[in-house]
Motif scaffolding. Structure first.
Motif, PDB file in Angstrom:
ATOM      1  N   ARG A  66       0.799  -1.230   0.000  1.00 25.35           N
ATOM      2  CA  ARG A  66       0.000   0.000   0.000  1.00 25.35           C
ATOM      3  C   ARG A  66       0.835   1.284   0.000  1.00 25.35           C
ATOM      4  O   ARG A  66       0.488   2.254   0.663  1.00 25.35           O
ATOM      5  N   THR A  67       1.916   1.286  -0.744  1.00 30.36           N
ATOM      6  CA  THR A  67       2.716   2.498  -0.893  1.00 30.36           C
ATOM      7  C   THR A  67       2.474   3.066  -2.285  1.00 30.36           C
ATOM      8  O   THR A  67       2.512   2.324  -3.260  1.00 30.36           O
ATOM      9  N   MET A  68       2.216   4.366  -2.351  1.00 35.80           N
ATOM     10  CA  MET A  68       2.014   4.970  -3.669  1.00 35.80           C
ATOM     11  C   MET A  68       3.383   5.203  -4.319  1.00 35.80           C
ATOM     12  O   MET A  68       4.262   5.839  -3.743  1.00 35.80           O
ATOM     13  N   ILE A  69       3.561   4.645  -5.513  1.00 33.75           N
ATOM     14  CA  ILE A  69       4.852   4.793  -6.204  1.00 33.75           C
ATOM     15  C   ILE A  69       4.791   5.989  -7.145  1.00 33.75           C
ATOM     16  O   ILE A  69       5.705   6.804  -7.194  1.00 33.75           O
ATOM     17  N   ILE A  70       3.681   6.072  -7.907  1.00 28.88           N
ATOM     18  CA  ILE A  70       3.516   7.153  -8.872  1.00 28.88           C
ATOM     19  C   ILE A  70       2.228   7.885  -8.537  1.00 28.88           C
ATOM     20  O   ILE A  70       1.203   7.253  -8.267  1.00 28.88           O
ATOM     21  N   ARG A  71       2.294   9.208  -8.510  1.00 28.15           N
ATOM     22  CA  ARG A  71       1.116  10.018  -8.223  1.00 28.15           C
ATOM     23  C   ARG A  71       0.704  10.706  -9.526  1.00 28.15           C
ATOM     24  O   ARG A  71       1.535  11.312 -10.207  1.00 28.15           O
ATOM     25  N   GLU A 117       3.561  -6.898  -6.488  1.00 28.40           N
ATOM     26  CA  GLU A 117       2.399  -6.592  -7.324  1.00 28.40           C
ATOM     27  C   GLU A 117       2.053  -5.122  -7.151  1.00 28.40           C
ATOM     28  O   GLU A 117       2.108  -4.597  -6.041  1.00 28.40           O
ATOM     29  N   VAL A 118       1.682  -4.447  -8.247  1.00 28.96           N
ATOM     30  CA  VAL A 118       1.216  -3.055  -8.127  1.00 28.96           C
ATOM     31  C   VAL A 118      -0.138  -2.915  -8.807  1.00 28.96           C
ATOM     32  O   VAL A 118      -0.489  -3.709  -9.685  1.00 28.96           O
ATOM     33  N   GLU A 119      -0.876  -1.893  -8.369  1.00 32.48           N
ATOM     34  CA  GLU A 119      -2.209  -1.642  -8.903  1.00 32.48           C
ATOM     35  C   GLU A 119      -2.178  -0.310  -9.635  1.00 32.48           C
ATOM     36  O   GLU A 119      -1.825   0.713  -9.049  1.00 32.48           O
ATOM     37  N   VAL A 120      -2.564  -0.318 -10.923  1.00 30.78           N
ATOM     38  CA  VAL A 120      -2.631   0.913 -11.700  1.00 30.78           C
ATOM     39  C   VAL A 120      -4.078   1.399 -11.678  1.00 30.78           C
ATOM     40  O   VAL A 120      -4.988   0.679 -12.085  1.00 30.78           O
ATOM     41  N   ASP A 121      -4.267   2.625 -11.200  1.00 30.77           N
ATOM     42  CA  ASP A 121      -5.628   3.146 -10.995  1.00 30.77           C
ATOM     43  C   ASP A 121      -6.069   3.949 -12.228  1.00 30.77           C
ATOM     44  O   ASP A 121      -6.089   5.174 -12.213  1.00 30.77           O
ATOM     45  N   LEU A 122      -6.427   3.224 -13.308  1.00 34.46           N
ATOM     46  CA  LEU A 122      -6.848   3.895 -14.541  1.00 34.46           C
ATOM     47  C   LEU A 122      -8.290   4.372 -14.407  1.00 34.46           C
ATOM     48  O   LEU A 122      -9.051   3.829 -13.601  1.00 34.46           O
ATOM     49  N   PRO A 123      -8.710   5.365 -15.200  1.00 35.51           N
ATOM     50  CA  PRO A 123     -10.108   5.817 -15.112  1.00 35.51           C
ATOM     51  C   PRO A 123     -11.047   4.674 -15.493  1.00 35.51           C
ATOM     52  O   PRO A 123     -10.950   4.106 -16.581  1.00 35.51           O
ATOM     53  N   GLY A 124     -11.911   4.296 -14.567  1.00 38.10           N
ATOM     54  CA  GLY A 124     -12.912   3.274 -14.856  1.00 38.10           C
ATOM     55  C   GLY A 124     -12.502   1.855 -14.548  1.00 38.10           C
ATOM     56  O   GLY A 124     -13.344   0.980 -14.385  1.00 38.10           O
ATOM     57  N   LYS A 125     -11.194   1.578 -14.461  1.00 40.27           N
ATOM     58  CA  LYS A 125     -10.779   0.207 -14.150  1.00 40.27           C
ATOM     59  C   LYS A 125      -9.453   0.200 -13.393  1.00 40.27           C
ATOM     60  O   LYS A 125      -8.726   1.198 -13.378  1.00 40.27           O
ATOM     61  N   LYS A 126      -9.187  -0.912 -12.722  1.00 37.24           N
ATOM     62  CA  LYS A 126      -7.921  -1.060 -12.025  1.00 37.24           C
ATOM     63  C   LYS A 126      -7.168  -2.225 -12.640  1.00 37.24           C
ATOM     64  O   LYS A 126      -7.737  -3.310 -12.801  1.00 37.24           O
ATOM     65  N   VAL A 127      -5.913  -2.000 -12.981  1.00 38.27           N
ATOM     66  CA  VAL A 127      -5.118  -3.055 -13.604  1.00 38.27           C
ATOM     67  C   VAL A 127      -4.056  -3.503 -12.612  1.00 38.27           C
ATOM     68  O   VAL A 127      -3.432  -2.675 -11.948  1.00 38.27           O
ATOM     69  N   LEU A 128      -3.866  -4.811 -12.484  1.00 34.54           N
ATOM     70  CA  LEU A 128      -2.812  -5.330 -11.610  1.00 34.54           C
ATOM     71  C   LEU A 128      -1.612  -5.739 -12.461  1.00 34.54           C
ATOM     72  O   LEU A 128      -1.765  -6.405 -13.485  1.00 34.54           O
ATOM     73  N   LEU A 129      -0.425  -5.338 -12.036  1.00 38.10           N
ATOM     74  CA  LEU A 129       0.796  -5.767 -12.720  1.00 38.10           C
ATOM     75  C   LEU A 129       1.610  -6.610 -11.747  1.00 38.10           C
ATOM     76  O   LEU A 129       1.725  -6.282 -10.576  1.00 38.10           O
ATOM     77  N   ARG A 130       2.175  -7.717 -12.264  1.00 35.06           N
ATOM     78  CA  ARG A 130       2.927  -8.603 -11.364  1.00 35.06           C
ATOM     79  C   ARG A 130       4.390  -8.761 -11.791  1.00 35.06           C
ATOM     80  O   ARG A 130       4.850  -8.063 -12.687  1.00 35.06           O
ATOM     81  N   ASP A 131       5.078  -9.671 -11.144  1.00 34.31           N
ATOM     82  CA  ASP A 131       6.514  -9.914 -11.378  1.00 34.31           C
ATOM     83  C   ASP A 131       6.872  -9.858 -12.860  1.00 34.31           C
ATOM     84  O   ASP A 131       6.275 -10.552 -13.675  1.00 34.31           O
ATOM     85  N   ILE A 186      -0.232   4.787  -9.118  1.00 29.76           N
ATOM     86  CA  ILE A 186       0.183   3.385  -9.048  1.00 29.76           C
ATOM     87  C   ILE A 186       0.636   3.096  -7.628  1.00 29.76           C
ATOM     88  O   ILE A 186       1.418   3.843  -7.046  1.00 29.76           O
ATOM     89  N   THR A 187       0.079   1.997  -7.057  1.00 30.07           N
ATOM     90  CA  THR A 187       0.295   1.672  -5.649  1.00 30.07           C
ATOM     91  C   THR A 187       0.698   0.213  -5.530  1.00 30.07           C
ATOM     92  O   THR A 187       0.229  -0.618  -6.303  1.00 30.07           O
ATOM     93  N   THR A 188       1.553  -0.112  -4.566  1.00 35.34           N
ATOM     94  CA  THR A 188       1.857  -1.531  -4.327  1.00 35.34           C
ATOM     95  C   THR A 188       0.680  -2.169  -3.598  1.00 35.34           C
ATOM     96  O   THR A 188       0.024  -1.524  -2.778  1.00 35.34           O
TER      97      THR A 188
END
Lengths: 349, 349, 349, 349
Positions: free
Chosen positions: D254-259, D274-288, D307-309
């Motif tokens: 839960r650390t914000m990497i990119i604001r 794993e990080v979560e990309v907070d796009l408008p309308g959807k959330k995308v998960l990126l992994r290893d 983008i948050t861990t």
């Protein structure tokens, strides 16, 4: 004339120092006064000569407003003016401290130092502002904490600032020392900040110096490299490479460069001048563009002959480290050196 | 407004200082009080404006919790609050020290400093922990050794810590000095540790600074390079090379960049702005993307014309050293510069 | 004999120290006197031996005028001469401080330090001159400001110089402290200059040291690399590359180099000497030119056997970082190591 | 348990400090004594657990003789032993200072510091020897000059050594100050030597640190790079290149990497986590093995999403500077990133 000016400056400084030492002045005041007048006369004369030269080349205003012109004027006029204005004689002579500034342009490497400071002025200034902020904040806080306990030493912010600057620079005279627990805590913090300011300052200057040294060396060497025909055949890439590796060395006449029997780890190119190789039975002269000492880099560690300059010479030095790399990157260069070395070895047998 | 704020901060600092100097305050207390109120009014007004702007852009909580917001709030409210709470007037005004923190965001290069400290926080923290350990261990030992001999200065561990911090930072006030032989031995060890801590700290910061400077310079230059059409034709490898070699330089209008007759060792590209070349008989204007000063790098060491900016300009500087390397690695680039230089020389004859 | 000389020097230093401590001398004066005579006898004897050797090799004048010769002569003659001339015995023995200088040639790395100082003498000297200028100018100004207020401490320029040097070096004894506001302003400026001088000095030395370390390491490694047949097949470019990456390591006999089960991040080449690999069930000896520890660089992080030197050995250490780069630049080298590692793994299964 | 040990150490240090402050102890002696016993009990218990574990794994002698084992034993036994032997209670508890040494293994970066000091031990030792020589020679000379004038402070060589060490480290307590002119001249020389020793020491450490930082970073990054499939396709030369450019970054959940909206100058690869990309309308998960933030390097300067861990993650950071160079040297890598960026841009429109 520069040498004479240096002597006059040093003499002046010594005389001014003696002037203030009562026993020495009582004993020698005739000599001191006389020599001070001589020094002053010299500087007035020098100023006159320069003024005249500036007038003849129609650069008078430029000269008068340049740093050198201002220093010259102050050196020539400060003492007489003070004497005329009735300042006590021994005090007036102390204005001769302007003479010292005449030495500034003569400092070798000052230009390099100034360039470093200019290049790094951004971060240096940031550190200075932080320094001043810590200074003032610490002063206000310690003033609030200590003013009732030590009104004599922390009775105003200027007094507290005096303490703060002596603490932040880790000088620590000890004439003003906080005694309340909180005041001491702040003082401890200020001291540690002092180490930090130091560290930052040094770090910045070290970085700048590394870059400047590399640049300065390149510039000085570049000119000399172009004088050595040996390198002329190289392409521009190789020349840039070689220039970075070489180091210039200015030598007076009759200086021994290589001593027979010593271990050697570099070779030399003659940018200008002449050297004498003292071989058994004969003496060989090498001139501009020649090289010597290459045997040390080709496996034979001990120097086989004394080599001495016959007149003022400029040499380019190539260290073993860099020779190896050069050989690796420019094999043709290495071959030329190798061939010449073999030719010489044959010749000398 | 930033300029006004700077003036207000400096005025405030001077006034606070005068406030605590009894003779100055007795003489000028009307003026000091008046100006302090003016400063305060300015900061309250500035705070109000920013609050309103934050409210209108719906960022009020973000502003209030930001460093800048906190400093603004403290600057506006601390002094009035203290006055209302009945704190003695001259003490209350000293809370104006918060004003000083307003200067922080204005420090150029502070971001760079902060990055260095963040990047190197690991080793810096290690050194700090070692510092604290040495501090405490030395304090306990010196306390045990000196408490009976000097109960007034080494009567408790906090007192011994005060001595230790002044010693380890090599400040050395001299108010607390061990006198037993063993205590002095420990003190000597602490002083030498102090040098070590210093050295480590500086070494770490110097390393970090070198890396950061390189990075910072690249970022600033990169943007400008893309504005120069001359470099646009280069491949990405060459652009990265060039970017590392260039240095940006921001100049105000009417600044002389090149003075006729001086020795030159760099050339310039115009990232944005305009310069005027003062040739005999005519004046040539050069705009974005043009370059000048290249003669100095092509053999002619003395500048042949005065060149001045006509408006605020951003230049990219290429040193002789780097020009040589660039020439070596990208001969096409060198040819373009060479051709342009010849064209200009012909034109000016 | 060097070991014996070191012991004699240390003993002499301790004895001289004890000589001046009244209670210790009263108690032990027989022992102290006796041992001092023994030390002196040793140094006279050593001097005699060296004189004789120099005479036999017909280098007497060279020896007497060398640094070593002068130190030897002073060590042998200073004390007896002083005693003969009637200097009080305890004072005469203190001339034994010349003995300490005998340690100089034994300092490892002193040559490296000297080279750095010689190479950087230009900028170091500039900083020294600036240091002296600031010193004198500050002294004159503070003398003018403080002489009437504190005639006892600032009554002459030499006295003011004493204050200035203690301030500029941030030593800050506190025996002379300016008390006029202007004097304190100058003092603050001097302290900040002190930090600057420090920073410049350190920056210069750091730069010089980085260059010298790289050079010194190359020279030491170069010789050893040529002893390893493994590298002999490489071209000169690769050898120069490898030499820059390796680090030499001199080990006494029976030293454990690798401990089973530890994490490893480097491999070793044997330049000279012998190591014993303690494999389960058998012991393998590796000699000059062999390598070991390569598994750690090929993926297997934990060391699989104890490895110990059997006699004095010189190893070349290759770090993981550099191994990767070497692999990238010289794939053939990497393949050889890989093949050998596989062969060994098969053999040991 | 490490966290608990840290708390116990800090508590112990605070309690020991309070113990020596008479008013605090009078007020709180019950609490202080109780908590000290609790701390001691904790350390005895910890020692017991470790002893038992060592016995069960049959490593008892190794543990007892390791630094950690010695510190544990001293921490557990020193205070009880002192109490049993009849040492006064408050003095006995001060032996709890051994507890502080328990913190040593926990210092991040200590290993790095130690390596620097070991690597540079040669020159550091040389400087130390020079330091000691200057110390002794200056002491003897100042002792000879000052002993008759100030018998109380310069009455023996140990006393003079005390002065010399405080001067050479520029601490300058001011309790011993030479007053004869010659003594002051020597003192001035010692102070300037102090600056030199400082400078050398720092220069050496800075050089060592630069090398070690590069090495340490490579080792830490190397492992992570191998976990990113994206780099797996690269040849070894490119991997070594990439590894030198990347920087690892360990982040909690839960650390914000990119604001969103901030300026960006680096891109990230996920080594693990794993990080979560907070796009408008959807959330995308990126992994290893995934990467993000590449838009900032391809021309679009402002971050377009938060983008948050989502859990503890290890990222590899690639700065703009290095990205440019990578692009230049490995165009295929750049194309892959470019293609992926375009695909994402299309997808998000």
């Amino acid at each position: 004339m520069t040498r004479a000016a240096d002597i006059a400056v040093v003499t002046g400084v010594v005389l001014m120092t003696l002037l203030t030492v009562a026993p020495a002045y009582d004993l020698l005041h005739r000599w001191i006064d006389t020599f001070l007048w001589v020094c002053l006369a010299f500087f007035v004369f020098e100023w006159g000569v320069r003024l005249r030269h500036a007038m003849m080349t129609q650069r008078l205003p430029a000269y008068l407003l340049s740093v050198r012109g201002l220093v010259d004027t102050a050196s020539a006029l400060a003492v007489p003016l003070a004497l005329v204005l009735g300042v006590e004689s021994r005090t007036a002579w102390l204005l001769g401290m302007f003479w010292l500034l005449k030495g500034l342009p003569g400092i070798r490497g000052l230009r390099q130092l100034r360039r470093v400071i200019v290049q790094e002025s951004g971060p240096l200034f940031s550190v200075l502002v932080i320094f001043l902020m810590v200074l003032f904040l610490a002063s206000v806080m310690v003033y609030l904490l200590e003013r009732d306990v030590q009104p004599a030493t922390f009775g105003s912010i200027p007094a507290a600032l005096w303490w703060a600057v002596a603490t932040l620079t880790t000088t620590g005279y000890g004439d003003a020392v906080p005694i309340t627990p909180l005041g001491r805590l702040i003082a401890a913090f200020v001291m540690i900040c002092g180490l930090g300011v130091f560290g930052l300052w040094t770090g910045i200057l070290a970085t700048g110096f590394a870059a400047e040294t590399r640049r300065d060396n390149f510039l000085r060497t570049w000119e000399s490299v172009s004088k050595v025909p040996f390198f002329a055949s190289l392409g521009p890439a190789a020349i840039a490479d070689v220039t970075q590796m070489l180091r210039t060395m200015d030598l007076p006449a009759r200086t021994m460069i290589i001593r027979k029997g010593q271990a050697g780890d570099c070779m030399y190119f003659i940018a200008s001048g002449e050297v004498e190789v003292d071989l058994p039975g004969k003496k060989v002269l090498l001139r501009d563009g020649a090289f010597f000492g290459e045997m040390a880099l080709l496996g034979n560690n001990l120097r086989s002959a004394n080599i001495t300059t016959t007149r003022v010479s400029q040499l380019l030095v190539l260290d073993l480290v860099d020779f190896r790399m050069l050989m690796a990157r420019h094999p043709d260069l290495a071959e030329t050196i190798d061939a010449e070395a073999k030719r010489r070895a044959l010749e000398n047998q």
